[in-house]
Design an enzyme around this catalytic site. Structure first.
Site, PDB file in Angstrom:
ATOM      1  N   GLY A 130       2.545   2.481  -2.930  1.00  0.00           N
ATOM      2  CA  GLY A 130       2.737   3.083  -4.252  1.00  0.00           C
ATOM      3  C   GLY A 130       3.867   2.456  -5.046  1.00  0.00           C
ATOM      4  CG  LEU A 131       7.226   1.544  -3.471  1.00  0.00           C
ATOM      5  CD1 LEU A 131       8.329   1.086  -2.541  1.00  0.00           C
ATOM      6  CD2 LEU A 131       7.755   2.634  -4.408  1.00  0.00           C
ATOM      7  N   GLY A 132       3.803  -0.700  -6.190  1.00  0.00           N
ATOM      8  CA  GLY A 132       3.305  -1.779  -7.066  1.00  0.00           C
ATOM      9  C   GLY A 132       3.395  -3.163  -6.462  1.00  0.00           C
ATOM     10  CG  ASP A 137       1.278  -0.292 -10.741  1.00  0.00           C
ATOM     11  OD1 ASP A 137       1.666   0.699 -11.374  1.00  0.00           O
ATOM     12  OD2 ASP A 137       0.807  -0.208  -9.593  1.00  0.00           O
ATOM     13  CB  SER A 170      -1.374  -5.550  -5.363  1.00  0.00           C
ATOM     14  OG  SER A 170      -1.756  -4.729  -6.421  1.00  0.00           O
ATOM     15  CB  ALA A 171       1.328  -4.819 -10.118  1.00  0.00           C
ATOM     16  N   GLY A 204       0.821  -1.219   0.000  1.00  0.00           N
ATOM     17  CA  GLY A 204       0.000   0.000   0.000  1.00  0.00           C
ATOM     18  C   GLY A 204       0.844   1.253   0.000  1.00  0.00           C
TER      19      GLY A 204
HETATM   20  C1  MEV Z   1      -0.629   3.221  -9.424  1.00  0.00           C
HETATM   21  O1  MEV Z   1       0.677   2.704  -9.256  1.00  0.00           O
HETATM   22  C2  MEV Z   1      -0.663   4.175 -10.573  1.00  0.00           C
HETATM   23  C3  MEV Z   1      -2.026   4.769 -10.902  1.00  0.00           C
HETATM   24  O2  MEV Z   1      -1.833   5.560 -12.062  1.00  0.00           O
HETATM   25  C4  MEV Z   1      -3.062   3.707 -11.137  1.00  0.00           C
HETATM   26  C5  MEV Z   1      -2.831   2.950 -12.445  1.00  0.00           C
HETATM   27  O3  MEV Z   1      -2.165   3.445 -13.343  1.00  0.00           O
HETATM   28  O4  MEV Z   1      -3.388   1.852 -12.545  1.00  0.00           O
HETATM   29  C6  MEV Z   1      -2.527   5.688  -9.784  1.00  0.00           C
END
Ligand code: MEV
Length: 326
Positions: free
Chosen positions: A111-113, A158, A115-116, A109
């Site tokens: 912002g570093l991806g 991601d 879950s992807a 959670g």
């Molecule tokens: C999330 O890492 C990036 C966003 O642009 C969402 C997305 O592109 O799917 C916020």
């Protein structure tokens, strides 16, 4: 008993988050923090999934879920991985179940991806157990579909970078471009430690756009122009211009309401300590920020981020996307 281990990297978005959901390009790089997934065949038809990092595990049997750890929360967290297994079973009809173990060094959670990376590593390990020749493009598609279960209307940026690694130019529905850059990108990552949901932040921007289509539409297009202009700066190794573009990008994201006090404090501290540019990275609302600085300023910037309450993450960019270890 056949067993496969696959890993996939985390990412930082250099420029273009949120705008990329609305059809503009983004620039993203894979970093050296990875999610690793091990899959092994079972003698029965059950699907067992466990993620020790988030403390959840359980069995999916036919359409029922039996939690072992984490109760109902486990079902929510493991649903996308189960969807990947079901897609593989639908395709290959193997007649056996699987045990799946997820490990990750990527903050959740933030912002570093994370879950992807987990979805890509899972898709890679699961599909490879049935078909060792499965392509990266096929894995990307399956992982992207799984991401749609978690994140409202994701752009796919991601799972793309987790699959292919390197530095990518990514624009929805256009061929992904790998960028060749001859300059080092001296970046510091600062984590606010505030967890947030990408899906909710994407929904917030969608809602703002619905209410103010002309205004928000122009902000989104400006975000796309920033990415276009940054390609030249990246090719020329012009870090000053890149930093300035990162700052403008951040102010546009602020206008969309996806920054927060904690991020602003780290960003302000980084700029004050001499960063060429600093911005939130990923969905915002907490999570991480990045700062670009000349190499001789990197330590000052990292120190300032720490003093402002952030956790500094030391990592490097990586060209490696999926790695399969037998
Ligand atoms: C999330 O890492 C990036 C966003 O642009 C969402 C997305 O592109 O799917 C916020």
């Amino acid at each position: 008993m056949k067993r496969i281990k696959a890993s996939a990297p985390a990412k930082v978005i250099l420029l273009g988050e949120h705008f990329v959901v609305h059809g503009e390009p983004a620039i993203v790089l894979a970093i050296n923090k990875r999610a690793t997934v091990t899959v092994e065949m079972r003698n029965d038809q059950k699907i067992f999934i466990e993620s020790k990092n988030i403390g959840v595990s359980g069995f999916f049997v036919n359409d029922e879920f039996h939690p072992q750890r984490g109760g109902e929360r486990a079902r929510e967290k493991l649903k996308p991985i189960c969807a990947i297994v079901k897609e593989a079973i639908r395709k290959y009809n193997p007649g056996f179940g699987v045990n799946i173990n997820i490990e990750s060094s990527i903050p959740i959670g933030a912002g570093l991806g994370s879950s992807a990376a987990v979805s890509v590593a899972s898709a890679s390990a699961i599909f490879s157990i049935f078909n060792p020749k499965v392509s990266k493009d096929a894995i990307f598609k399956v992982a992207f579909d799984a991401e749609k279960i978690v994140h409202e209307t994701p752009s796919g940026v991601d799972p793309a970078v987790s699959t292919y690694g390197g530095i990518l130019w990514y624009c929805r529905s256009k061929p992904i471009r790998r960028l060749k850059i001859n300059v080092d990108l001296p970046l510091v990552i600062g984590n606010t430690g505030k967890e947030r949901s990408t899906g909710k932040l994407v929904a917030k921007v969608n809602e703002l756009r619905r209410r103010y289509p002309l205004i928000v539409g122009k902000i989104i297009r400006a975000g796309g122009e920033i990415v276009k202009r940054s390609i030249r700066a990246l090719r020329e190794g012009d870090l000053e211009t890149l930093g300035e573009l990162m700052n403008i990008n951040h102010e546009l994201l602020r206008a969309l309401g996806v920054s927060c006090r904690e991020l602003e404090e780290l960003i302000y501290a980084a700029r004050k300590a001499g960063a060429l540019g600093a911005k939130l990275t990923g969905a915002g609302g907490g999570g991480c920020m990045i700062a670009l600085a000349h190499p001789e300023k990197i330590i000052d910037v990292a120190y300032a981020i720490k003093e402002a309450g952030g956790e500094v993450l030391v990592t490097e960019k990586t060209d490696e996307g999926i790695i399969i270890e037998k």
